[in-house]
Every structure is written in C-alpha cells, then in structure tokens.
Scaffold this active site. Structure first.
Site, PDB file in Angstrom:
ATOM      1  N   SER A 195      -2.861  48.413 157.127  1.00 10.12           N
ATOM      2  CA  SER A 195      -3.166  47.054 156.663  1.00 10.12           C
ATOM      3  C   SER A 195      -1.947  46.220 156.284  1.00 10.12           C
ATOM      4  O   SER A 195      -0.887  46.746 155.939  1.00 10.12           O
ATOM      5  CB  SER A 195      -4.117  47.125 155.471  1.00 10.12           C
ATOM      6  OG  SER A 195      -5.367  47.538 155.946  1.00 10.12           O
ATOM      7  N   ASN A 232     -12.159  49.225 159.766  1.00 10.86           N
ATOM      8  CA  ASN A 232     -12.201  49.189 158.305  1.00 10.86           C
ATOM      9  C   ASN A 232     -11.609  47.879 157.806  1.00 10.86           C
ATOM     10  O   ASN A 232     -12.192  46.820 158.098  1.00 10.86           O
ATOM     11  CB  ASN A 232     -11.676  50.471 157.645  1.00 10.86           C
ATOM     12  CG  ASN A 232     -10.325  50.960 158.080  1.00 10.86           C
ATOM     13  OD1 ASN A 232     -10.133  51.346 159.205  1.00 10.86           O
ATOM     14  ND2 ASN A 232      -9.362  50.955 157.185  1.00 10.86           N
ATOM     15  N   ASP A 233     -10.518  47.874 157.082  1.00  6.97           N
ATOM     16  CA  ASP A 233     -10.095  46.681 156.324  1.00  6.97           C
ATOM     17  C   ASP A 233      -9.912  45.406 157.157  1.00  6.97           C
ATOM     18  O   ASP A 233      -9.342  45.454 158.249  1.00  6.97           O
ATOM     19  CB  ASP A 233      -8.727  46.923 155.667  1.00  6.97           C
ATOM     20  CG  ASP A 233      -8.572  48.298 155.095  1.00  6.97           C
ATOM     21  OD1 ASP A 233      -9.552  49.038 155.028  1.00  6.97           O
ATOM     22  OD2 ASP A 233      -7.446  48.638 154.710  1.00  6.97           O
ATOM     23  N   GLN A 243      -8.550  46.493 160.804  1.00  4.05           N
ATOM     24  CA  GLN A 243      -8.200  47.868 161.120  1.00  4.05           C
ATOM     25  C   GLN A 243      -9.196  48.392 162.145  1.00  4.05           C
ATOM     26  O   GLN A 243     -10.415  48.372 161.910  1.00  4.05           O
ATOM     27  CB  GLN A 243      -8.265  48.727 159.846  1.00  4.05           C
ATOM     28  CG  GLN A 243      -7.136  48.452 158.882  1.00  4.05           C
ATOM     29  CD  GLN A 243      -5.828  49.040 159.384  1.00  4.05           C
ATOM     30  OE1 GLN A 243      -5.617  50.230 159.283  1.00  4.05           O
ATOM     31  NE2 GLN A 243      -4.945  48.205 159.911  1.00  4.05           N
ATOM     32  N   ARG A 250       1.909  51.031 150.806  1.00  6.46           N
ATOM     33  CA  ARG A 250       1.292  50.341 151.944  1.00  6.46           C
ATOM     34  C   ARG A 250       0.635  49.014 151.549  1.00  6.46           C
ATOM     35  O   ARG A 250       0.505  48.688 150.380  1.00  6.46           O
ATOM     36  CB  ARG A 250       0.258  51.255 152.607  1.00  6.46           C
ATOM     37  CG  ARG A 250      -0.820  51.798 151.684  1.00  6.46           C
ATOM     38  CD  ARG A 250      -1.723  52.742 152.473  1.00  6.46           C
ATOM     39  NE  ARG A 250      -2.761  53.333 151.646  1.00  6.46           N
ATOM     40  CZ  ARG A 250      -2.664  54.505 151.040  1.00  6.46           C
ATOM     41  NH1 ARG A 250      -1.547  55.212 151.133  1.00  6.46           N
ATOM     42  NH2 ARG A 250      -3.670  54.970 150.317  1.00  6.46           N
ATOM     43  N   ASP A 251       0.218  48.305 152.584  1.00 14.71           N
ATOM     44  CA  ASP A 251      -0.609  47.098 152.492  1.00 14.71           C
ATOM     45  C   ASP A 251       0.129  45.900 151.898  1.00 14.71           C
ATOM     46  O   ASP A 251      -0.312  45.319 150.888  1.00 14.71           O
ATOM     47  CB  ASP A 251      -1.911  47.373 151.698  1.00 14.71           C
ATOM     48  CG  ASP A 251      -2.622  48.614 152.177  1.00 14.71           C
ATOM     49  OD1 ASP A 251      -2.417  48.986 153.348  1.00 14.71           O
ATOM     50  OD2 ASP A 251      -3.365  49.222 151.393  1.00 14.71           O
ATOM     51  N   TRP A 311     -14.582  52.194 165.676  1.00 12.25           N
ATOM     52  CA  TRP A 311     -14.333  52.162 164.224  1.00 12.25           C
ATOM     53  C   TRP A 311     -13.617  50.902 163.744  1.00 12.25           C
ATOM     54  O   TRP A 311     -12.645  50.463 164.374  1.00 12.25           O
ATOM     55  CB  TRP A 311     -13.469  53.368 163.841  1.00 12.25           C
ATOM     56  CG  TRP A 311     -13.023  53.355 162.414  1.00 12.25           C
ATOM     57  CD1 TRP A 311     -11.931  52.701 161.899  1.00 12.25           C
ATOM     58  CD2 TRP A 311     -13.659  53.978 161.299  1.00 12.25           C
ATOM     59  NE1 TRP A 311     -11.849  52.897 160.532  1.00 12.25           N
ATOM     60  CE2 TRP A 311     -12.909  53.684 160.136  1.00 12.25           C
ATOM     61  CE3 TRP A 311     -14.808  54.777 161.155  1.00 12.25           C
ATOM     62  CZ2 TRP A 311     -13.245  54.153 158.868  1.00 12.25           C
ATOM     63  CZ3 TRP A 311     -15.134  55.250 159.882  1.00 12.25           C
ATOM     64  CH2 TRP A 311     -14.366  54.931 158.769  1.00 12.25           C
TER      65      TRP A 311
HETATM   66  N1  DQQ Z   1      -6.942  51.381 154.938  1.00 15.79           N
HETATM   67  C1  DQQ Z   1      -6.646  51.543 153.544  1.00 15.79           C
HETATM   68  C2  DQQ Z   1      -5.316  50.907 153.401  1.00 15.79           C
HETATM   69  C3  DQQ Z   1      -4.629  51.302 154.657  1.00 15.79           C
HETATM   70  C4  DQQ Z   1      -5.716  51.176 155.658  1.00 15.79           C
HETATM   71  C5  DQQ Z   1      -7.719  50.940 152.689  1.00 15.79           C
HETATM   72  C6  DQQ Z   1      -5.608  52.192 156.748  1.00 15.79           C
HETATM   73  O1  DQQ Z   1      -4.614  51.324 152.280  1.00 15.79           O
HETATM   74  O2  DQQ Z   1      -3.539  50.472 154.971  1.00 15.79           O
HETATM   75  O3  DQQ Z   1      -8.996  51.122 153.205  1.00 15.79           O
HETATM   76  O4  DQQ Z   1      -6.642  52.030 157.682  1.00 15.79           O
END
Ligand code: DQQ
Length: 487
Positions: free
Chosen positions: A96, A34-35, A51, A155-156, A32
């Site tokens: 993230s 993601n970001d 991620q 977050r982020d 997997w």
């Molecule tokens: N994915 C989200 C973020 C977070 C991350 C956005 C977690 O807010 O930090 O896709 O995988």
C-alpha cells in the site's frame, strides 16, 4: 476497447451471477483485492488504485489494480498500475501507498517488499502507466536506531505537504511497546529525513480499546487547524487485522497533540481505509471490506474482497466524526417505497412484502419508546430459517447486527457485532444491502460494516419488528438500487 478492458469485462461477466457478489460496490474483475491505494482526483476524474492479486483469490504477490470514475459511483477498469518486478525493490510485492500531485507530476509512494521499503513511481500519461524511479528505494527501511524494535515492519507511506516541505508517515511498531507512525520530511520526495514517531501506542492498555502491536495504513487529514489521524491496528500476529482507529488533535512544530480517540468503523469487516480530498473540499474515504468465509469458499468463488461505499469524513464537536455515504449514490435509486407512522410492538410486526430484494437502500427514522428492542430483518428466507437482524436495544443503547441465522452454511462467519451509540429522541438508520455486503450508518456518526452469505436464493425478505416495548416508525424509505456494471 483495449485488450485489458475486454478481458476485465469478460471476467466480470463470468462472475456476474454469483449471488454473493456485490453489484453496486467497486470490486476488481476477479480474484483478490484488499486496501484502497493512491486515491486521487486527476483532471476531474476519480482514480481508485487497490491492492490486487490478478491471479487468484488469495493475498499474494500484490499488484496495484486501477479503476477510474467521473461520478464516484460507476467505475471503468484500467490496466494494472504497478506490478512486482524481479530485480527491483518491489520484487516481492507492491504494497500500500498514496498518490500526490508533485507540481503537475502524478507521483506514487508505495511499499516495496521484502524487506519493507519506500518506492516512488511517476506517470507522464495521466496515470495510465507508471515509471519506476531509478533511485528506488527512496527509504531503504526503518531508521537504524529503531530497526530491531520494528521487526522490519515499515510500510504504507502517507505523504502530504505543509508549506515547502513534504511530510511522510510510515506504519510501524516498537517491540514491547506498541504500534507507531514514523514521521519523515523531504524537500524533493526522493531524499527523506527521519524526524521522530508522530505517535506511539501502548499495547499493554486494553481500555477504552486495544490499539494493537503494529499500526498500518496511516492517513492524516487537515480540517482547518484540526487534524484527524487514521490508522489500522494489527494484533499480535501478522494476519491478525484488528480495526481502523481515529485520533483527533492538532499538528504543531512537527508534533501531534492528540485530543480524542475512537473506533472509526464497527462490525469487524472494514479495514485499511484511505481518504482522498476532492475538488469539492470533501474528504472521501474507502475501506477494504474483508470476506467472512473460509479460503476454500473464496477459491470456489474466484473472487475475494470488496471496496466499501465512498464515505464523507468530517469532524464533529466533542471529538467524534461524521460519517455519511456520498450523495452521488442517490443516482442508483430505482423503484421507491415509502411508509409513514407505522407502530410496532411484539404483536405487530410489519412485513415489507413488495420490496423483497438483496440490493437495497433503506432510510428509517424510529421514535423508540421506553425499554424497547426493535429493528429490521433482512435477507429472510420464506420459512424464516435464514435471516439477518439489525437490532436496537434502548436499555444498552446498542445497535447490533445479529448474524447467527444469516446463513445455513456453517463455514461462514455468523457472529454478532454491536456498537453503543449516543441515544436521542430519534434513531436514524441508513442501510445499504448489496448481496453479501451490509453497511449501516447510525445517526450520521456511527458506521458498521458486515458480511452475510445466505444460502437460499429466496432469502430476500424484509420485515420491521419489535421484541419488546413499542416503537413508532416515523418514516421508512426503501429503494431498489441499480447495478453499477453494464454487463
Ligand atoms: N495490506 C496491509 C498493508 C499492506 C498491504 C493492510 C499489503 O499494511 O501494505 O491491509 O497488501
């Protein structure tokens, strides 16, 4: 070759024959992603963190994967950069965040979960390994006065410098109001002072676009005096990912003065973008292209998620943005076909028999007539049962990706997605097809990203068509693109 590089390569080899797996977009060796995270150019090389769940194709116990490139196109896998570790503030996952150069020390600021906090890590070996700061978390959660309203969503981190001060934006929400980005300030990256929300959304407003109930993954870009704020909007539920939005404006006295707002990307599959400033002065953006198929199919496939192409972002007059793929991608071009002056009408379509493929770049300039509807069919099976259509309709000025016939498999997404564009005398479509990924740049300022999963191995056909009216194809260039993986 290191053990980690050898095992990444072995994983890539195992999945290489999957007909849906993109070949010239970055994606992890398996499982997997993601970001995009922590984008940074270091000693001339582009570093892409992301991620990553290295153990299965589901979003769980997030790590930071890491890859490096010297040309923005070909990537080498590096060892995992961040691993959730028991006893630390990132025990539940390393979510993230961003990378900065702190006077020669590469530094990551990222989200530790659960609860959501800000962690810091530094590297002393050119980004290969990361040391967790002993004083983590550097921010232990939302400001106390906002805590209840945020529901712990915090977050982020996105960090940048103005004069002597570091600033940070945190994605969050205010219950019953909307998404927000909280602004912090610091002199040393470890002690942070909360200032105020940079911006607060209004979740009760649905026009021109609903901005959701929580905002995540902020980016704040400076183009001279002009700023462009990017963030991703989350709906009512935790996993209800909406879309990335942008707002242009100015930043004065630590406040943001918004000017114009718009949807950053259309098509429903691009989310959580992050932008990097490179040594050529370009802002280069990547986003996560989500899958459009059931979890059971992801488990079967053994991988999920892919990075978008790298895209250059710049403001245009009138509050719009220019979005163009990086020119470095032209190095992937192999066989080339060029056509000029094709006239299309309902009775005269144009089959592109020679360039049948699932890994293509197409650059087309159309001169639409009055009241016409025309486009390109991609990934058509010989009997026409499977096909994906990219259609322009002059009356509504809409570009649509029509997917209802894109796959014979009813367990994959097959909805249509449209965007209204500013019509001109010429319609320029820049199309990138990479197995299940379809990205379309319209007139250099509108970008759509989608996913398609044809079942038939022979769904490779290409055709230009008109449904009504007439249209002249001024020029059409098609290139077969090379894979970026040497496997
Ligand atoms: N994915 C989200 C973020 C977070 C991350 C956005 C977690 O807010 O930090 O896709 O995988």
């Amino acid at each position: 070759m290191t053990t980690s590089a050898a095992s990444a390569l072995a994983q890539r080899k195992e999945l290489a024959d999957d007909p849906h797996r993109p070949q010239y977009h970055f994606l992890p060796p398996a499982n997997w992603m993601n970001d995009p995270n922590g984008l940074m150019q270091w000693k001339g090389q582009y570093h892409l963190f992301y991620q990553y769940n290295p153990y299965s194709p589901v979003h769980e116990r997030m790590h930071w994967g890491h890859a490096v490139s010297s040309d923005l196109v070909h990537w080498t896998d590096l060892p995992i950069a961040l691993t959730p570790t028991p006893g630390r503030a990132d025990a539940g996952g390393c979510w993230s965040g961003c990378a900065i150069d702190n006077h020669g020390t590469p530094t990551l600021l990222y989200s530790g979960v659960y609860p959501q906090v800000v962690c810091l890590a530094t590297s002393a070996d050119d980004l290969l390994t990361w040391q967790y700061y002993s004083g983590n978390p550097v921010i232990a959660g939302p400001p106390p006065e906002l805590l209840a309203g945020t529901g712990g969503h915090f977050r982020d981190p996105f960090v940048w410098k103005e004069g002597n001060c570091w600033y940070m934006l945190m994605g969050s929400k205010i219950e019953g109001v909307g998404g927000t980005l909280l602004l912090y300030r610091s002199l040393d990256l470890t002690t942070w002072e909360y200032l105020h929300p940079l911006l607060v959304g209004d979740a009760s407003k649905f026009q021109p676009v609903w901005t959701g109930e929580m905002w995540e993954c902020p980016n704040f870009l400076a183009f001279g005096d002009q700023r462009v704020l990017l963030f991703s909007a989350l709906g009512a539920q935790e996993r209800d990912l909406l879309y990335p939005l942008y707002i242009t404006g100015a930043f004065r006295d630590e406040h943001f003065l918004p000017l114009a707002q718009g949807m950053l990307v259309h098509g429903g599959y691009f989310y959580a973008p992050q932008v990097m400033h490179d040594d050529q002065g370009r802002y280069i953006m990547w986003g996560w292209l989500k899958e459009g198929r059931r979890n059971s199919l992801l488990e079967e496939a053994g991988w999920a998620g892919v990075m978008s192409l790298p895209i250059i972002v710049a403001p245009l007059p009138g509050g719009r943005l220019s979005l163009e793929p990086v020119p470095e991608l032209t190095m992937l071009r192999e066989k080339h076909w060029r056509y000029e002056g094709i006239e299309l009408s309902r009775v005269s379509n144009f089959l592109l028999e020679d360039s049948r493929d699932d890994r293509l770049e197409m650059l087309a300039e159309f001169e639409p007539g009055q009241h016409c509807e025309f486009g390109v069919k991609l990934r058509c099976s010989p009997d026409g049962q499977e096909q994906t259509r990219l259609v322009y309709q002059s009356a509504s000025q809409q570009v649509t990706i029509e997917r209802e016939q894109s796959s014979a498999n009813s367990e994959v997404d097959r909805g249509n997605d449209s965007v209204v564009i500013e019509a001109g005398e010429v319609l320029k479509l820049h199309i990138f097809l990479d197995h299940s990924v379809l990205e379309v740049f319209v007139n250099g300022c509108c970008y759509l990203a989608s996913r398609i999963y044809p079942e038939c191995r022979d769904s490779l056909g290409l055709e230009l068509f008109a449904r009504s009216g007439t249209v002249r194809v001024r020029s059409l260039d098609i290139w077969r693109l090379a894979s970026i993986w040497n496997i």
